[in-house]
Motif scaffolding. Structure first.
Motif, mmCIF file in Angstrom:
data_model
loop_
_atom_site.group_PDB
_atom_site.id
_atom_site.type_symbol
_atom_site.label_atom_id
_atom_site.label_comp_id
_atom_site.label_asym_id
_atom_site.label_seq_id
_atom_site.Cartn_x
_atom_site.Cartn_y
_atom_site.Cartn_z
ATOM 1 N N LEU A 99 0.847 -1.195 0.000
ATOM 2 C CA LEU A 99 0.000 0.000 0.000
ATOM 3 C C LEU A 99 0.876 1.236 0.000
ATOM 4 C CD1 LEU A 99 -2.740 1.500 0.398
ATOM 5 C CD2 LEU A 99 -2.401 1.190 2.870
ATOM 6 N N VAL A 100 0.730 2.075 -1.020
ATOM 7 C CA VAL A 100 1.411 3.361 -1.084
ATOM 8 C C VAL A 100 0.414 4.453 -0.722
ATOM 9 C CG1 VAL A 100 2.408 5.093 -2.639
ATOM 10 C CG2 VAL A 100 3.216 2.733 -2.738
ATOM 11 N N VAL A 101 0.760 5.259 0.278
ATOM 12 C CA VAL A 101 -0.082 6.387 0.666
ATOM 13 C C VAL A 101 0.751 7.661 0.500
ATOM 14 C CG1 VAL A 101 -1.523 7.418 2.444
ATOM 15 C CG2 VAL A 101 -1.309 4.942 2.315
ATOM 16 N N ILE A 102 0.208 8.614 -0.232
ATOM 17 C CA ILE A 102 0.919 9.841 -0.582
ATOM 18 C C ILE A 102 0.237 11.020 0.091
ATOM 19 C CG2 ILE A 102 1.740 11.284 -2.488
ATOM 20 C CD1 ILE A 102 1.134 8.728 -4.284
ATOM 21 N N ASN A 103 0.927 11.654 1.001
ATOM 22 C CA ASN A 103 0.409 12.888 1.597
ATOM 23 C C ASN A 103 0.946 14.053 0.777
ATOM 24 O OD1 ASN A 103 -0.628 14.934 3.140
ATOM 25 N ND2 ASN A 103 0.726 14.601 4.901
ATOM 26 N N LYS A 104 0.113 14.616 -0.083
ATOM 27 C CA LYS A 104 0.528 15.709 -0.960
ATOM 28 C C LYS A 104 0.507 17.067 -0.265
ATOM 29 C CE LYS A 104 -1.557 13.556 -5.093
ATOM 30 N NZ LYS A 104 -2.453 13.836 -6.237
ATOM 31 N N GLN A 105 -0.101 17.162 0.900
ATOM 32 C CA GLN A 105 -0.269 18.450 1.567
ATOM 33 C C GLN A 105 1.092 19.089 1.830
ATOM 34 O OE1 GLN A 105 -4.018 18.231 4.343
ATOM 35 N NE2 GLN A 105 -2.863 16.309 4.526
ATOM 36 N N LEU A 106 1.174 20.382 1.567
ATOM 37 C CA LEU A 106 2.466 21.067 1.601
ATOM 38 C C LEU A 106 2.987 21.262 3.014
ATOM 39 C CD1 LEU A 106 1.929 23.784 -1.157
ATOM 40 C CD2 LEU A 106 2.653 21.392 -1.394
ATOM 41 N N ASP A 107 2.098 21.447 3.987
ATOM 42 C CA ASP A 107 2.581 21.787 5.331
ATOM 43 C C ASP A 107 1.728 21.165 6.426
ATOM 44 O OD1 ASP A 107 0.311 23.264 5.004
ATOM 45 O OD2 ASP A 107 1.291 25.224 5.164
ATOM 46 N N ARG A 108 1.043 20.078 6.114
ATOM 47 C CA ARG A 108 0.161 19.474 7.108
ATOM 48 C C ARG A 108 0.326 17.960 7.105
ATOM 49 N NH1 ARG A 108 -6.094 21.097 7.214
ATOM 50 N NH2 ARG A 108 -5.056 23.062 7.773
ATOM 51 N N SER A 109 0.496 17.404 8.295
ATOM 52 C CA SER A 109 0.524 15.954 8.421
ATOM 53 C C SER A 109 -0.857 15.386 8.137
ATOM 54 C CB SER A 109 0.968 15.545 9.824
ATOM 55 O OG SER A 109 2.293 15.966 10.070
ATOM 56 N N ALA A 110 -0.885 14.109 7.842
ATOM 57 C CA ALA A 110 -2.158 13.445 7.571
ATOM 58 C C ALA A 110 -2.358 12.290 8.534
ATOM 59 C CB ALA A 110 -2.198 12.943 6.136
ATOM 60 N N GLU A 111 -3.407 12.386 9.341
ATOM 61 C CA GLU A 111 -3.826 11.244 10.149
ATOM 62 C C GLU A 111 -4.647 10.336 9.239
ATOM 63 O OE1 GLU A 111 -2.960 10.833 13.196
ATOM 64 O OE2 GLU A 111 -2.206 12.819 13.747
ATOM 65 N N THR A 112 -4.277 9.077 9.157
ATOM 66 C CA THR A 112 -4.965 8.179 8.245
ATOM 67 C C THR A 112 -5.499 6.958 8.985
ATOM 68 O OG1 THR A 112 -2.928 6.994 7.692
ATOM 69 C CG2 THR A 112 -3.505 8.882 6.316
#
Length: 553
Positions: A485-498
């Protein structure tokens, strides 16, 4: 910058017709002030084999091909249209002052002949060689000196010339700004024809064997022929008619297959959106007259769009083309070889514009101003106008940002899209090296641990609420039945809770984790998942690969 490169961003429809930071750790989520991004993976849904040939490049070195486990390596670009195999000389046309230059065997970015085959095969990869159809190829002087198509001594002063090389080589523009016309094509080129290119393939078969015996398997039919009147106007000043490209492709394909009946022919290698719908002649005509009365559309293609018409003509001629290929570059400034600044606005465009490859509900906001959905479009064209199931290829693409993590997240997104959407071949344009984030994004898919660890080979369903911010791709790996599974957080300045819900796979276990963040690709902390849910916090501008092992439920 390799001289085989050329600008790809066109900012007006008419012109186009011619023409942060973050932590590198990955931890299990504990608490969050906002709801986690809900990702759903179903290992039994939407299963589709992933072609390994989607992980290709252009002009890859042996070292790059080996490290990234690249399966296919293309030698193409504008220089390939005028490559003279007998002299080992090239001409990049407008890209470099219309100079015919002897190829330097030491230049690792400019191989076109047997050296390219050798270095590619040394890495276990398959080469794609480009066969010129332009009708003229480069010539050099008696001592292999460079020759100029627009000599300043012969055609007069020109506002730009090769100040660092052959100073007599001008840019083909008079001091008043008008293009120089009526130049002698014999100044820096010689005639070429299918028989000469057939002899080239015969020589390659003699040296390397046939396509089914370890030799060259793929031959591309020239490069972006509807732009010849721009790039190679020194020898082809009038835009190519649709009939010219249809007939030349058939003739040169026959030449290749006469020399090697098992070889695969790739065409039409067209440049972009305008080049899919209009011939070079109609693109050139449109500069002054627009597209309301496009001569080739009215007189040659009987109202059909250019590329579908080509496919129909090739089908009528038998089966001259084995792989249907196009090129595509985003047109909002995401990719620019001129060194345009990468702004936050460009980064956000880069995050969105990968939708051009697949999304039937996304309208490209640039001069294209249309739904592209390119991979489904190519599949529909191939199945409708040629032979159903014909392989489809993007032999040039690039989303820019090579030295930025934003470019790496885009590259990872593209590779995931290629596999999910069923593209058969893709070769990324532009040279890369291990210092670049985009290089590491490819490595995450192909060799993340340095020991051949790779993304899976059978795509399965992975759904996200907003692919412009967080994208995900899943695949089963045949070798050990792991779920990758590849998960890509594209957000420039924010972490992603997944929160990843996993169906039809082991409901409990440990996910081995590899992550690209801050331009570092490294093993991260393993993540435990239970009750079919994997939770993780992903840094801004990061690409994370989870490897889940366990028997399918």
């Amino acid at each position: 910058m390799p001289r085989t490169r050329r600008p790809r961003t066109f900012i007006a429809p008419l012109a186009a017709a011619l023409l942060l930071s973050g932590t590198a750790s990955c931890t299990e989520a504990t608490s969050s002030t906002s709801a986690p991004v809900a990702i759903s993976v179903d290992a039994a849904a939407n299963r589709r084999p992933i072609s390994p040939l989607i992980y290709g490049v252009n002009f890859g070195t042996t070292a790059t091909l080996r490290d990234l486990r690249v399966p296919i390596n293309r030698s193409g670009g504008n220089s390939a249209s005028a490559y003279n195999w007998r002299l080992d000389a090239r001409n990049a046309g407008k890209d470099w002052y219309f100079e015919s230059i002897a190829v330097n065997p030491a230049d690792i970015n400019d191989q076109f002949g047997d050296r390219f085959v050798t270095l590619t095969q040394a890495a276990g990869a398959t080469p794609i060689l480009t066969i010129p159809m332009l009708g003229r190829v480069a010539k050099v002087g008696p001592q292999r000196q460079t020759l100029a198509s627009f000599s300043i001594a012969k055609y007069g002063p020109q506002p730009n010339f090769d100040v660092d090389g052959t100073r007599d080589a001008g840019n083909g523009v008079a001091m008043g700004g008008a293009s120089i016309t009526g130049n002698d094509p014999n100044d820096a080129s010689v005639p070429d024809d299918p028989q000469n290119e057939q002899a080239r393939v015969v020589a390659l078969v003699t040296q390397f064997g046939g396509a089914n015996a370890g030799g060259v398997r793929y031959y591309a039919m020239d490069n972006e022929p509807s732009l010849w009147q721009l790039i190679h106007r020194d020898v082809h000043p009038t835009g190519a008619h649709a009939r010219e490209i249809a007939d030349k492709t058939i003739a040169y394909s026959r030449a290749v297959k006469t020399a090697d009946p098992q070889a695969k022919v790739i065409a039409p290698e067209e440049w972009g959106w305008a080049g899919y719908f209009h011939s070079g002649f109609d693109q050139q005509n449109a500069v002054a007259h627009g597209y309301d009365h496009a001569p080739d559309r009215e007189n040659e293609t009987q109202g059909m769009d250019y590329v579908p018409w080509l496919l129909s003509q090739w089908k009528a001629a038998g089966h001259p083309v084995d792989v249907f290929s196009l090129h595509f570059y985003p047109q909002g400034g995401e990719y620019a070889e001129s060194g345009a600044a990468d702004t936050p606005d460009i980064a956000l465009k880069r995050n969105r514009s990968t939708r051009d490859l697949w999304d039937p509900h996304y309208t490209d906001p640039t001069w294209i101003n249309s739904v592209v959905a390119l991979i489904p479009l190519m599949r529909r064209w191939a199945d409708t106008y040629y032979y159903p199931g014909t392989p489809i290829a993007l032999t040039e693409y690039n989303w820019g940002g090579e030295t930025l993590m934003n470019g790496a997240t885009a590259q990872a997104d593209l590779l995931g899209i290629f596999g999910r959407e069923g593209l058969d071949i893709a070769t990324r344009w532009g040279t890369i090296d291990p210092s670049m984030p985009v290089y590491k994004a490819i490595k995450l898919y192909r060799n993340y641990d340095g020991n051949g660890g790779a993304f899976g080979t059978t795509s399965v369903a992975a759904n996200v609420p907003d692919p412009d911010t967080v994208a995900a791709f899943a695949a089963l790996r045949d070798s050990d039945h792991a779920l990758t599974l590849v998960v890509i957080n594209k957000q420039l300045d924010r972490s992603a809770e997944t929160a990843v819900s996993i169906a039809n796979f082991a409901a409990h276990g440990v996910a081995q984790t590899w992550q690209l963040a801050n331009n570092q690709l490294a093993r991260a902390q393993d993540v435990h998942y239970t009750n079919g849910v994997l939770r993780a916090t992903l840094p801004p501008q990061s690409v994370t690969l989870f490897v889940l092992r366990g028997p399918a439920s």
